[in-house]
Design an enzyme around this catalytic site. Structure first.
Site, mmCIF file in Angstrom:
data_model
loop_
_atom_site.group_PDB
_atom_site.id
_atom_site.type_symbol
_atom_site.label_atom_id
_atom_site.label_comp_id
_atom_site.label_asym_id
_atom_site.label_seq_id
_atom_site.Cartn_x
_atom_site.Cartn_y
_atom_site.Cartn_z
ATOM 1 N N SER A 264 0.862 -1.193 0.000
ATOM 2 C CA SER A 264 0.000 0.000 0.000
ATOM 3 C C SER A 264 0.888 1.230 0.000
ATOM 4 O O SER A 264 2.056 1.140 0.378
ATOM 5 C CB SER A 264 -0.867 0.037 1.262
ATOM 6 N N ASP A 265 0.352 2.370 -0.377
ATOM 7 C CA ASP A 265 1.111 3.596 -0.135
ATOM 8 C C ASP A 265 0.997 3.920 1.363
ATOM 9 O O ASP A 265 0.254 3.272 2.107
ATOM 10 C CB ASP A 265 0.620 4.751 -1.021
ATOM 11 N N PHE A 266 1.731 4.908 1.789
ATOM 12 C CA PHE A 266 1.902 5.277 3.194
ATOM 13 C C PHE A 266 0.538 5.477 3.890
ATOM 14 O O PHE A 266 -0.165 6.451 3.595
ATOM 15 C CB PHE A 266 2.707 6.584 3.234
#
Ligand code: BGC
Length: 729
Positions: A264-266
């Site tokens: 996932s992104d941050f």
């Protein structure tokens, strides 16, 4: 380790150990860094410190010694001895900084991107990193969005070629090889199309539009074996990308066959709650796991909820096993089970970082990136000097004239010792006999920091009146580019515009050099500039490169990777727009698709760029071919360097499908070739045209080839081409 060995390892793992592999935290949260108090941030993450030995990877920690120690401590407390993967954002160089990707896109030379990424991999690997969150290959059409600097631009074909080169540069043929990093293509999907150019905002695109323009460059990364894919923050057609089953399960995994890791992104798993599609922590975990996110970056919903979700029958444990196995496979591919430190070496770090070879590579890449947008008989300076018959007196002004660090955004590991000189220093070195006077060189603050313009005193500029040529080094602060750096005004700051107009009043030739991470609105100053060089942010070699291009030691060869708008109201103004039923054909009449107060065309179109050489195009021809081969035609054109200066030209192939089941773009880049021509030399440039290049996504989202008429265009940029229409089957 064989796959079966990995399966044996998986079989020995407890559910807790498995969930740890699916979680990524920054090193301070891992509790292996002795200098960091973990109580604060850990409590924010809502996890128990007992989880820490199970965590599978970290992000953005650097340095061979640091990472060796971290791995050692981790292995001492990991029951099964599963090494951490160290991931980091190495976007345009590790310590040797290369031009921002949008600039590299302008080189139209994928080989250079490969070189830049290979150097970044060597330095990053020596510093202990295993995987880089790059390349970002999001298609970008809106320069209000700050992250256009991280992309190679508005065209999916160019992005695809650049992406492939970047992945090969980082990964090489074998991730175990010394000096290689695993790559992670991001941000899946369509992060580059937020409404209004505002970061993290809604993305809503038809499936046809997604498939035609936005998805191909991610797919290109897969075609050359990229190890990892990162999701994006945005929604894609109302479902956040990180919870989007259709994107990850149907397209990425089933249709494209990707069997690597998805991260996932941050905190993007967490943000599915903020988006309002997950009711709580447990639902966020379930939705994102089911959608196909293997690693949850910087939130802890998986480890907090998955045990209960499985116990209550709401989540299949098989999904966890699948994800863990993929992560273990990546660790195996990197050779971490045999050598958990991989290439981390303090000696190599010292020897490689900003070594001569790497700085030379930074120069070689950077010199092909700036784009000469205007030149009315003023550049190169050497020619001006000859014309005037005396050593030049140069007036140099603007906030970028004396700046050393010209890295641009996302150079997060940049060396403390800045090796770069300022433009002033580099110009002085390049023209030792010239006298250089400076004025109005105070730095400007970033909007991001709430400051804006530079201080400006017109009298200083008047003192440059006796100079032979005036150079204004202007632009936007690097901090105003990159993530979370969207803007609604793309003009230079008022005092910079004023500076250029005041220089103009001195009656001497004015050269404007623009530093930016995006196309800016330069029309207001264009008339006051005799020459304009779009410099982007070029990294460590910036000033040397710009001095060489300005003096004429080097010849500009960059071509715009993104169209420059006349004004913000025109955005999006990409060259490959769909056809409309009421094209304006430049006519200023009512009831056609146009603005009353502005033309439709970009100020400078995609593919545009001047050179000190002059190139003439002639003899365009297209031969159609019969037979079963995929190649259905060959197009060629003769390019001649009609000047007395050797230089590089980028010949561009565009195609338009005349009639199809769905509306097709006005033209699409399908090939390009950058050639070098000595003064007076000529070359016939030929392109093969394949059925694949003529195919498109139909109304049922099938990729099909339909025989019929196609307009084949060859030329120097997206707006200046010759064209031949042929029937192809
Ligand atoms: C960015 C990603 C980056 C990640 C890790 C996020 O904010 O969107 O591009 O890789 O942070 O630093």
């Amino acid at each position: 380790m064989e796959k079966t060995k990995l399966q044996e390892l998986l079989a020995q793992m407890t559910l807790r150990e498995k969930l740890g592999q699916l979680t990524q935290l920054i090193p301070p949260l891992l509790g292996v860094d002795p200098d960091v108090d973990i109580t604060g941030p850990l409590s924010e993450m809502n996890i128990d410190p007992e989880w820490l030995p199970e965590i599978g990877s970290t992000l953005n920690a650097f340095g061979a010694e640091n990472l060796r120690t971290m791995q050692e401590k981790h292995l001492q407390r990991s029951r099964l001895g599963i090494p951490l993967i160290f991931m980091a954002d190495i976007v345009h160089g590790y310590k040797t900084i290369f031009p921002i990707p949008l600039a590299v896109g302008s080189s139209f030379n994928p080989k250079l991107y490969e070189t830049a990424c290979a150097v970044a991999a060597k330095e990053g690997a020596a510093a202990g990193i295993h995987l880089t969150f790059a390349p970002m290959t999001d298609l970008v059409r809106d320069p209000r969005w700050g992250r256009v600097m991280e992309s190679t631009g508005e065209d999916h074909y160019l992005n695809g070629e650049m992406t492939k080169a970047a992945v090969l540069g980082y990964q090489g043929k074998d991730l175990k090889e010394k000096g290689r990093l695993a790559a992670c293509v991001k941000h899946f999907a369509a992060y580059g199309s937020p409404w209004g150019g505002r970061d993290y905002n809604t993305v809503d695109l038809s499936e046809g539009m997604l498939r035609e323009f936005y998805l191909p460059a991610y797919k290109a990364a897969l075609d050359v074996g990229v190890a990892m894919v990162m999701t994006s923050f945005n929604t894609v057609n109302r479902i956040p990308a990180s919870a989007n089953k259709w994107l990850m399960r149907d397209i990425l995994r089933k249709e494209w066959g990707f069997d690597g890791v998805v991260i996932s992104d941050f905190a993007a798993v967490d943000e599915t709650i903020t988006h309002g599609v997950s009711a709580d922590s447990a639902e966020a975990a379930r939705k994102c796991l089911e959608a196909g996110v293997d690693i949850e970056m910087m939130s802890t919903h998986y480890i907090r909820n998955a045990e209960e979700l499985i116990r209550s029958g709401k989540l299949e444990e098989a999904l966890i096993d699948e994800a863990v196995l993929r992560i273990l496979e990546l660790k195996k591919a990197l050779g971490l089970f045999e050598n958990p430190y991989k290439d981390a070496s303090v000696e190599d770090e010292k020897a490689l970082i900003q070594c001569e070879e790497h700085l030379q590579a930074a120069y070689d890449v950077a010199v092909e990136c700036p784009v000469l947008l205007k030149n009315e008989d003023v550049l190169p300076l050497q020619a001006l000097e000859k014309k005037l018959g005396k050593d030049l007196k140069i007036g140099l002004a603007g906030p970028f004239a004396c700046m050393g660090n010209l890295s641009g955004g996302w150079a997060i590991a940049k060396a403390d010792d800045d090796v770069s000189t300022s433009l002033l220093g580099a110009l002085q070195n390049a023209m030792p006999n010239a006298t250089i006077e400076t004025a109005a060189v105070r730095h400007m603050g970033a909007l991001q920091a709430g400051i804006e313009d530079m201080e400006y005193y017109p009298e200083e500029v008047e003192a440059l009146a006796d100079c032979d040529v005036l150079i204004a080094a202007v632009g936007e602060p690097a901090a105003d580019t990159g993530e979370s750096a969207s803007k609604t005004v793309l003009r230079l700051s008022p005092n910079q515009e004023r500076l250029i107009h005041d220089l103009r009043k001195l009656g001497k030739p004015v050269v404007v050099v623009v530093f930016s991470g995006r196309p800016l609105e330069i029309l207001p100053i264009l008339d006051s500039a005799d020459a304009l060089l779009q410099a982007w942010f070029l990294g460590d070699a910036s000033s040397r490169v710009l001095a060489d291009l300005l003096t004429g030691k080097a010849n500009p060869s960059g071509r715009l990777s993104m169209s420059f708008p006349v004004n913000v109201g025109q955005i999006p103004v990409h060259y490959n727009a769909y056809r409309t039923g009421r094209p304006s054909h430049g006519q200023k009449i009512r009831f056609v698709s146009r603005y009353l107060d502005c033309e439709n065309e970009a100020l400078f179109p995609f593919g545009f760029g001047l050179s000190y050489s002059q190139f003439a195009y002639s003899n365009m021809a297209v031969d159609t071919l019969d037979g079963d081969s995929d190649v259905v035609a060959k197009a060629r054109i003769t390019v001649e360097n009609v000047s007395d200066i050797p230089g590089m030209e980028t010949v561009q192939l565009y195609i338009r499908d005349v009639v199809a089941q769905v509306v097709r773009p006005m033209k699409e880049l399908r090939g390009f070739r950058k050639i070098y021509l000595e003064a007076g030399a000529r070359q016939v440039v030929e392109f093969e045209i394949t059925r694949q290049m003529l195919s498109y996504w139909d109304a049922d989202n099938r990729f099909i080839f339909e025989p019929g008429e196609f307009e084949i265009m060859l030329g120097r940029n997206s707006a200046e081409t010759g064209s031949v229409t042929v029937s192809l089957a």
